[in-house]
Scaffold this motif. Structure first.
Motif, mmCIF file in Angstrom:
data_model
loop_
_atom_site.group_PDB
_atom_site.id
_atom_site.type_symbol
_atom_site.label_atom_id
_atom_site.label_comp_id
_atom_site.label_asym_id
_atom_site.label_seq_id
_atom_site.Cartn_x
_atom_site.Cartn_y
_atom_site.Cartn_z
ATOM 1 N N SER A 10 36.786 46.589 -13.093
ATOM 2 C CA SER A 10 38.138 46.533 -12.540
ATOM 3 C C SER A 10 38.073 46.261 -11.048
ATOM 4 N N VAL A 11 39.206 45.874 -10.501
ATOM 5 C CA VAL A 11 39.385 45.735 -9.057
ATOM 6 C C VAL A 11 40.567 46.600 -8.669
ATOM 7 N N TRP A 12 40.481 47.240 -7.502
ATOM 8 C CA TRP A 12 41.516 48.172 -7.048
ATOM 9 C C TRP A 12 42.218 47.580 -5.828
ATOM 10 N N PRO A 13 43.259 46.798 -6.030
ATOM 11 C CA PRO A 13 43.955 46.200 -4.874
ATOM 12 C C PRO A 13 44.617 47.278 -4.017
ATOM 13 N N GLY A 14 44.391 47.198 -2.739
ATOM 14 C CA GLY A 14 45.053 48.110 -1.820
ATOM 15 C C GLY A 14 44.302 49.388 -1.525
ATOM 16 N N ALA A 15 43.245 49.680 -2.268
ATOM 17 C CA ALA A 15 42.466 50.890 -1.993
ATOM 18 C C ALA A 15 41.523 50.619 -0.836
ATOM 19 N N GLY A 16 41.537 51.479 0.143
ATOM 20 C CA GLY A 16 40.671 51.303 1.298
ATOM 21 C C GLY A 16 39.720 52.464 1.465
ATOM 22 N N SER A 17 38.729 52.297 2.294
ATOM 23 C CA SER A 17 37.736 53.336 2.544
ATOM 24 C C SER A 17 38.085 54.190 3.748
ATOM 25 N N ASP B 295 35.153 40.140 -1.905
ATOM 26 C CA ASP B 295 35.739 38.800 -1.904
ATOM 27 C C ASP B 295 36.543 38.631 -3.188
ATOM 28 N N TRP B 296 37.871 38.667 -3.071
ATOM 29 C CA TRP B 296 38.756 38.603 -4.228
ATOM 30 C C TRP B 296 38.538 37.337 -5.046
ATOM 31 N N GLN B 297 38.500 36.191 -4.379
ATOM 32 C CA GLN B 297 38.364 34.931 -5.102
ATOM 33 C C GLN B 297 37.037 34.833 -5.840
ATOM 34 N N THR B 298 35.992 35.360 -5.216
ATOM 35 C CA THR B 298 34.692 35.348 -5.895
ATOM 36 C C THR B 298 34.699 36.272 -7.098
ATOM 37 N N LEU B 299 35.333 37.442 -6.954
ATOM 38 C CA LEU B 299 35.366 38.408 -8.040
ATOM 39 C C LEU B 299 36.097 37.887 -9.266
ATOM 40 N N ILE B 300 37.167 37.155 -9.039
ATOM 41 C CA ILE B 300 37.981 36.726 -10.183
ATOM 42 C C ILE B 300 37.602 35.345 -10.705
ATOM 43 N N GLU C 103 48.502 35.845 -11.866
ATOM 44 C CA GLU C 103 48.487 34.383 -11.864
ATOM 45 C C GLU C 103 47.209 33.849 -11.234
ATOM 46 N N ALA C 104 46.736 34.519 -10.200
ATOM 47 C CA ALA C 104 45.484 34.106 -9.577
ATOM 48 C C ALA C 104 44.307 34.306 -10.515
ATOM 49 N N ILE C 105 44.311 35.433 -11.239
ATOM 50 C CA ILE C 105 43.229 35.703 -12.200
ATOM 51 C C ILE C 105 43.227 34.657 -13.304
ATOM 52 N N VAL C 106 44.403 34.381 -13.855
ATOM 53 C CA VAL C 106 44.517 33.400 -14.935
ATOM 54 C C VAL C 106 44.094 32.012 -14.461
ATOM 55 N N ALA C 107 44.484 31.662 -13.242
ATOM 56 C CA ALA C 107 44.161 30.338 -12.720
ATOM 57 C C ALA C 107 42.678 30.180 -12.407
ATOM 58 N N SER C 108 42.029 31.258 -12.033
ATOM 59 C CA SER C 108 40.633 31.164 -11.581
ATOM 60 C C SER C 108 39.643 31.148 -12.727
ATOM 61 N N GLY C 109 39.888 31.935 -13.756
ATOM 62 C CA GLY C 109 38.937 32.023 -14.850
ATOM 63 C C GLY C 109 39.010 30.823 -15.771
ATOM 64 N N ARG C 110 37.911 30.480 -16.387
ATOM 65 C CA ARG C 110 37.842 29.316 -17.260
ATOM 66 C C ARG C 110 38.732 29.460 -18.492
ATOM 67 N N PHE C 111 38.949 30.717 -18.925
ATOM 68 C CA PHE C 111 39.744 30.936 -20.133
ATOM 69 C C PHE C 111 41.174 31.388 -19.841
ATOM 70 N N GLY C 112 41.495 31.656 -18.606
ATOM 71 C CA GLY C 112 42.854 32.053 -18.263
ATOM 72 C C GLY C 112 43.280 33.375 -18.869
ATOM 73 N N ILE C 113 42.365 34.360 -18.899
ATOM 74 C CA ILE C 113 42.669 35.664 -19.502
ATOM 75 C C ILE C 113 43.162 36.608 -18.412
ATOM 76 N N PRO C 114 44.367 37.149 -18.536
ATOM 77 C CA PRO C 114 44.841 38.094 -17.521
ATOM 78 C C PRO C 114 44.089 39.415 -17.591
ATOM 79 N N ALA C 115 44.225 40.196 -16.532
ATOM 80 C CA ALA C 115 43.616 41.526 -16.485
ATOM 81 C C ALA C 115 44.508 42.535 -17.190
ATOM 82 N N LEU C 116 43.887 43.540 -17.756
ATOM 83 C CA LEU C 116 44.628 44.687 -18.273
ATOM 84 C C LEU C 116 44.915 45.603 -17.079
ATOM 85 N N VAL C 117 46.138 46.116 -16.988
ATOM 86 C CA VAL C 117 46.573 46.920 -15.836
ATOM 87 C C VAL C 117 46.711 48.377 -16.257
#
Length: 786
Positions: free
Chosen positions: A51-58, A76-81, A111-125
């Motif tokens: 998973s990725v945690w958007p907005g969580a900081g250290s 790196d968000w783009q690399t991760l997705i 939308e970014a996740i779907v666009a970046s991955g080869r299969f366009g699978i969204p993340a479960l939230v």
């Protein structure tokens, strides 16, 4: 954002379903998943396992253990997705957002996740949802300990359905609830998150919550599997000293029932280590038992950073790569809340052959199956969008009110309650005029909001003082806090005493302020060495009692506190376990008499602050004996609660079965009549006593209950059909057995107030029972003519 949307749409629709069987909703789920897996590279498969945690900081305050040490702000968000993503962590529950803002941001992420991955699978939230959807502005329900106090699974199911509907409306798929840990030591800070100290109560109420949440299309995640609540000395993360029999007979049945009868689709491993084996590395627990014996085919997710902890805290893995291998082999499918072990470390282990690709395939199959069931693989999927979603509608607030009112428990009353409508009342105590007293540690204001000074609560939360003013408009109310929830300042005690001396009656509101990791007196990481009221609250209570005026103690807390020192001097005691946003009106309604109290204790209230842990679920030598000077007998026992009306019980002679086969069922019935002058609800409790067994057994344990609402003079027949399977226990050889012999079915108003005993003899061969055994008593209610 429109570019992301166009790209996402193209990724989903560029090939016909016939060319891509995994995208065809008409095909069986397993065929779709098989087709997709064979097309994926190892990197794409592994990307579905974290998973990725958007907005969580250290650099902020922790809402998860060791969060500041674990979160990497530089990912790196783009690399991760780029190769896909399994989950998104708490996009609504990390920082304050409106539903519209949260949906817009989540849609952009998806939308970014779907666009970046080869299969366009969204993340479960996923999000937290123990006391309601943990986001700003959503209805705040009573905490789980209050669910137990209500003894009303049907209402809890309705509450969970309402919670799930709100989550689903904004694009969430998975809820991290319910907590099915059985309370074993009330010093543990997370006692407030448990449903109670009895596994039958926890199992039946927790299963109802699962049904409700999943009826709204949200995946329920059972927490924390298993044994977490039995840590030594009640210390969070503490080692668990527990034998296999206690694990099997006390800790596991709630999970088993919620999976088998509730259909829960996800399980979260616990932080516990039992006999030196951390749950995240326990193959016997997560694979042999959960998958093999119980047939579970959903997902096992990590408690936050739990896989990393195999290395950093438990010391059973030399590095993150080893931790990943241990967890994956044990049966942990998804790493939460961020990628640490299941990213590059796992990929390297697979590449060098340390971890078999078969294990990755096993986990990704479970993840993709769940995404398929949720519609996330369908070609028409789009993220949720709306200009406005009301997460605190009137109907949901009404459910919060009902649950709060049913959970408030009257423990003692010498006749001072209900309060006279025109009385002079001193309302004192640190929580008398503080909304925080209503809120558990997994409510948004106490979980996240306290890290945002000045942030409004997000929902209306009347205090006890506000609510008493509304309930008793003719009364004269005076108020002072007297002291803080914690701290050592006693300067306000004298002022509180002066107000009490001038009043007809004093209502003192005491208890906890929930928080995380030392930010509260109750909650995750807020454990205590003994069960004394926090700070100088006991000093305040003692001083008020010394005035000689009638004192009503109201407890707004996340755990029971020892009250034996003052029991004989208190005019009345009212217990409310973090009752949520409608808790103030519910408590005031009980004090004023508008609400007839019907809550029952899901945990005993101790007489003395020491002598813990103690539970009514103990064999004879676990209770008071002549060979020990420590008496663990509670001041108020499990199941106890008073009413403003009276009830008469009469056992039906024609509805008992004195002889029952070991594979049969016994019946016991009674008629309950309201003999008072006002409507009320009685909670009939059925306990089992097994006088002789292969191993020591609890003196008695709950095996059924019925909440019986009655108008004045009305009566209802309550019949329990008790399967012999409920007499099963783990015998000497480790098998769960039903053995012939004598039993007692005890009908009681509490575990210490047994009204009738029905003797039953089981006849026939000893039976070994397993996962398919009957786990509940059937209850039938029927009106009786007056």
């Amino acid at each position: 954002m429109s570019t992301h949307k166009d790209a996402a749409t193209a990724a989903v629709t560029d090939l016909a379903p016939g060319d891509q069987p995994w995208r065809d909703p008409a095909l069986p789920v397993e065929r779709r998943v098989d087709d997709l897996i064979r097309r994926m590279t190892p990197t794409e498969k592994i990307a579905q396992l974290y998973s990725v945690w958007p907005g969580a900081g250290s650099d902020g305050d922790d809402v998860a253990p060791y969060q500041q040490d674990m979160v990497d702000d530089g990912f790196d968000w783009q690399t991760l997705i780029a190769t896909g993503l399994g989950q998104l962590t708490r996009p609504f529950g990390t920082a304050p957002v409106t539903p519209a803002e949260g949906m817009a941001r989540l849609a952009g992420l998806q939308e970014a996740i779907v666009a970046s991955g080869r299969f366009g699978i969204p993340a479960l939230v996923h999000e937290e949802c123990l006391t309601g959807f943990t986001t700003h502005g959503a209805t705040i329900f009573p905490t789980a300990l209050a669910w137990g106090a209500a003894f009303d699974p049907d209402l809890v199911e309705q509450v969970a359905a309402a919670i799930g509907q709100g989550m689903r409306a904004v694009g969430v798929h998975q809820g991290l609830a319910p907590v099915l840990d059985v309370s074993r030591d009330a010093r543990w800070g997370r006692t407030e998150e448990t449903i109670g100290e009895d596994p039958y109560l926890v199992a039946t109420v927790g299963t109802a919550y699962v049904r409700g949440l999943q009826s709204a299309g949200i995946v329920a995640t059972l927490k924390h599997f298993a044994g977490y609540s039995a840590s030594r000395a009640g210390r969070n993360f503490g080692p668990v000293a527990m034998g296999p029999r206690e694990l099997a007979d006390v800790m596991l049945p709630p999970f088993e029932m919620a999976l088998r009868d509730g259909g829960a689709r996800s399980v979260m491993h616990s932080y516990a280590e039992i006999d030196g084996v951390p749950a995240a590395a326990d193959r016997r627990l997560l694979t042999d038992l959960l998958r093999g014996a119980w047939g579970f085919d959903g997902t096992v997710v990590a408690d936050y950073f739990g896989i990393t902890f195999l290395h950093s805290l438990h010391g059973v893995a030399g590095d993150l790569t080893a931790a990943a291998g241990l967890a994956l082999a044990a049966g942990v499918d998804v790493e939460l809340p961020i990628v640490r072990c299941y990213g590059r470390p796992l990929a390297d282990a697979v590449q060098d052959g340390t971890v078999s690709m078969t294990l990755v395939d096993r986990a990704v199959r479970r993840v993709l199956r769940q995404k398929c069931e949720l519609g996330l693989l369908d070609p028409g999927w789009t993220p949720s969008r709306a200009d406005a979603v009301d997460l605190d509608p009137p109907a949901t607030r009404d459910l919060a009110r009902q649950l709060a009112e049913q959970s408030v428990t009257l423990l003692a009353n010498d006749g001072v309650l209900p309060l006279p409508p025109a009385a002079s009342i001193a309302v004192v105590g640190p929580l008398a005029d503080d909304a925080d007293g209503m809120l558990g540690c997994y409510t948004f204001p106490r979980h996240v909001g306290l890290h945002h000074p000045g942030l409004p609560l997000g929902v209306s939360i009347p205090t006890v003082l506000d609510s008493l003013r509304a309930e008793l408009p003719k009364a004269t109310l005076t108020h002072v806090a007297g002291c803080a929830v914690d701290g050592t300042d006693t300067a306000g005690v004298a002022v509180a005493v002066a107000l009490a001396e001038q009043a007809d009656v004093c209502v003192v509101v005491l208890g906890d302020r929930a928080g995380l990791f030392g930010k509260g007196t109750s909650g995750e990481g807020c454990d205590v060495p003994e069960l004394r009221l926090p700070g100088v609250q006991e000093r305040l209570l003692g001083a008020l009692l010394d005035t000689g005026r009638p004192v009503v103690a109201v407890l707004l807390s996340g755990r029971p506190y020892a009250l034996g020192e003052w029991a004989d001097r208190l005019a009345a005691v009212v217990q409310a376990f973090f009752p949520g946003q409608e808790g103030g009106p519910a408590v005031a309604g009980v004090l004023a008499g508008r609400v007839n109290p019907s809550g029952r204790l899901p945990v005993g209230v101790p007489r003395h602050p020491g002598g813990q842990p103690a539970s009514y679920l103990a064999p004879p030598l676990g209770h008071a004996t002549e060979v020990s000077t420590v008496d663990p007998t509670p001041l108020f026992p499990f199941g106890h609660g008073l009413s403003y009306t009276s009830f008469d019980w009469a056992v039906s002679a024609d509805a008992t079965a004195p002889v029952c086969p070991t594979d049969g069922a016994a019946r016991v019935a009674l008629t309950v009549r309201n003999t008072g002058e006002r409507a009320g609800a009685e909670v009939v409790q059925l306990y089992l006593h097994d006088p002789v067994a292969q191993v020591t057994r609890p003196v008695q344990r709950l095996i059924g209950y019925a909440r019986v609402a009655l108008e004045p003079g009305a009566a209802r027949r309550v019949e329990f059909t008790v399967p012999a399977d409920l007499a099963a226990y783990t015998g000497r050889d480790g098998r769960r057995i039903v053995e012939p012999g004598d039993l007692e079915l005890r009908l009681g108003a509490s575990s210490a107030d047994i009204r009738h005993t029905v003797r039953v003899r089981l006849e026939g061969p000893e039976r070994v029972v397993g996962h398919l055994r009957k786990m509940t008593s059937e209850v039938t209610l029927a009106d009786v003519a007056v």
